[in-house]
Design an enzyme around this catalytic site. Sequence first.
Site, PDB file in Angstrom:
ATOM      1  N   TYR A 123       9.593  36.028 -49.290  1.00  0.00           N
ATOM      2  CA  TYR A 123      10.832  35.751 -50.013  1.00  0.00           C
ATOM      3  C   TYR A 123      11.951  36.561 -49.381  1.00  0.00           C
ATOM      4  CZ  TYR A 123       8.496  32.785 -53.271  1.00  0.00           C
ATOM      5  OH  TYR A 123       7.803  31.738 -53.810  1.00  0.00           O
ATOM      6  N   ASN A 144      20.224  40.740 -49.928  1.00  0.00           N
ATOM      7  CA  ASN A 144      18.903  41.360 -50.008  1.00  0.00           C
ATOM      8  C   ASN A 144      18.064  41.168 -48.750  1.00  0.00           C
ATOM      9  OD1 ASN A 144      19.256  42.496 -52.549  1.00  0.00           O
ATOM     10  ND2 ASN A 144      18.654  40.608 -53.575  1.00  0.00           N
ATOM     11  N   TYR A 178      13.240  25.530 -52.651  1.00  0.00           N
ATOM     12  CA  TYR A 178      14.382  26.230 -52.061  1.00  0.00           C
ATOM     13  C   TYR A 178      14.988  25.490 -50.868  1.00  0.00           C
ATOM     14  CZ  TYR A 178      12.828  30.080 -54.964  1.00  0.00           C
ATOM     15  OH  TYR A 178      12.463  30.855 -56.030  1.00  0.00           O
ATOM     16  N   HIS A 197      21.141  29.516 -50.032  1.00  0.00           N
ATOM     17  CA  HIS A 197      20.504  30.732 -49.525  1.00  0.00           C
ATOM     18  C   HIS A 197      19.684  30.464 -48.266  1.00  0.00           C
ATOM     19  CE1 HIS A 197      20.462  34.858 -50.551  1.00  0.00           C
ATOM     20  NE2 HIS A 197      19.351  34.929 -51.255  1.00  0.00           N
ATOM     21  N   ASN A 256      13.995  38.872 -50.180  1.00  0.00           N
ATOM     22  CA  ASN A 256      14.076  40.328 -50.280  1.00  0.00           C
ATOM     23  C   ASN A 256      12.965  41.051 -49.521  1.00  0.00           C
ATOM     24  OD1 ASN A 256      12.023  39.657 -52.006  1.00  0.00           O
ATOM     25  ND2 ASN A 256      12.764  40.861 -53.734  1.00  0.00           N
TER      26      ASN A 256
END
Length: 194
Positions: A68, A116, A17, A22, A70
């Site tokens: 993560y 989220n 990631y 994000h 969320n």
Amino acid sequence: MTAIQLIVGLGNPGPEYEQTRHNAGALFVERIASAQRVSLTADRKYFGLTAKFSHQGNDVRLLIPTTYMNRSGQSVAALANFFRIKPEAILVAHDELDLPPGVAKLKRGGGHGGHNGLRDIIAQLGNQNDFHRLRLGIGHPGDAKLVSNFVLGRAPRAEQEKLDASIDFALGVLPDVLAGDFAKAMRELHSQKA
């Protein structure tokens, strides 16, 4: 004027990631840590990477949740509750689909806008949404069905350069943000565009 005591950078953990859209918020906090010459270190108690520096005699904590996206609220609430940091003394940096790359905006309060990470932070802070946000524009893919792959993807070089420029603009107004002078910081930041 409430001074900022906690700056949170949202993102997802793991090398797959890194440098994704994000993780724009996490990148912002990494840049602050570098500028302040402090190291972000893993702290299981807060489910994240943390650091601390001093600004005008006040402690400012940095946090990148290693949950993560969320579950970001788990990390933010753990640190904020332990140090008794009120929502209005928190700045959350995050990627923003509704702004083009190269644009950064400050905002206080509001909903989660479908993000989220923000949704979980609001929930974990007891439905308090009065924290500040640094919205780092990443653009929108144009179709809601494409959003997940878009935010989890790496930006092309030209887009990444614009995102980096918007982070530079935000770092430029950070002293005003830390002092709680959001009106001044917003005037300056909102007039910038990469």
